[in-house]
Write a protein that holds these residues in place. Sequence first.
Motif: not given
Length: 454
Positions: A119, A129-131, A138-139, A141-142, A145, A182
């Motif tokens: 994580q 933001e947590r991924i 994923s990074l 997209n975080a 957001r 996401q």
Amino acid sequence: MNTGRPSRLSYRLQHITFVVLLIACLGFAGWLSEEFNFRSDWTAGARHSLSKDSIKLLSELKGPIQLRSYQPDDPSLLQAIREILTRYQNYKADFTFNIINPDIYIEQAKSDAIQRYGQSIVEYQGKLERIDTLNEESLTNALMRLHRGTSPKIYFLSQHGERSIQDNSGTGYSLLAQKLQQTGFDVSAINLLQQDIQTSGSVLVLSSISKPLLASELELIQQYLNAGGNFLWLQDPGIDPSQQSLSELLNITFLDGVVVDDNEKISRMLQLSHAAMLPVLEYKLHPVTQDMQYYTLFTTATAIIANTDESEWIHSDLLITSNTSWSETSDLLTDVIFHSDTDIPGPLSLGIALQRQLKDNDRLTAQRIIVIGDSDFASNHNIGHGANLDLILKSFNWLSEDDSLISIAAKDAPDLELNMTPTTASVIALLFFLIIPLGLASTGIVIWLRRRKR
């Protein structure tokens, strides 16, 4: 042959000079590698470099970014993670990261509410933001957001046989809903008989229906559109009569029939089994399609015509079929043949963007609408084909008026897949598994027999 002393001395001097120059070159090359760093990614999908979408997003982020990644003490894993994060650091100097072992720094892991290895916490402008998995998708997209701040609302109309965002089957929209969440959207289904639509900061989605809209529901949708609400309409061939007033409001017409294309070369390259499986290779200039260079795939789609005469809407074509396409009005189960008296020849438009200006409390606002003549391209089964995912995410970003944000398309890696016909595969298998081994064995036997006779 005798070599004189002067010759031996000259040879030794040349040998010593060569060794000295070789060592000097190696040392100079080592110094260059320390002082200068150059990297080139030659993979077809640029899998070892940041995508242009991630690079553009980093340029939009003003202010430092901090990342804390909690990983086990595994040298190969840590090296791979540093390689990914260094790519971001190369394009944004104030991107910093720390790789932390949660078994050693227990209190810090508790403060970040870390529950398992892998994580990561991304911090930007006081927001976190947590991924769970650290990769580019994923990074980025975080980061999207975090940059988006508020979450635009996406309402999928329900209760009329539409594709469901809770449906995990091939025809459902669960993968689309997951991708939207996401990237920072607030996604939900809406029942107009029980819920109200929020006009500001939202997008209403209407996909093909099998049950007609009620008069009260149709009135609510029209009120939403008249108030300036943004709208996405995904319509398969055969519009329901209850939707006719919506098409009149938007000044568009859905053509009869299913759009097909009998281009055998493209069908063979993309391994398409039917002419109704329609690849779109041409995109008109628009913010949604301006960076798209890969094909999108549609199945049993309908063409759309914009009625521009005396319309308050500005219509822009998005998706254009090829010259070999047409709208087939007869049965698709029989031979698909163009009939000039009944069928409509291509090129045809499968997607249209609409805009108009509205005045709200002495302030001009722009209303945005997209109509696409297919709902199947965004389903779980088809969203991974070509650039389908990229198209639908870019459409939602444009409809939610996030013009500075772009969607992160899945990286393609065409050099990892070898596509060939069954005949070609059989010939290659016969060559390498039979002909070449037999040839080598025969050559060895012939050489052995010849040597034995000597």
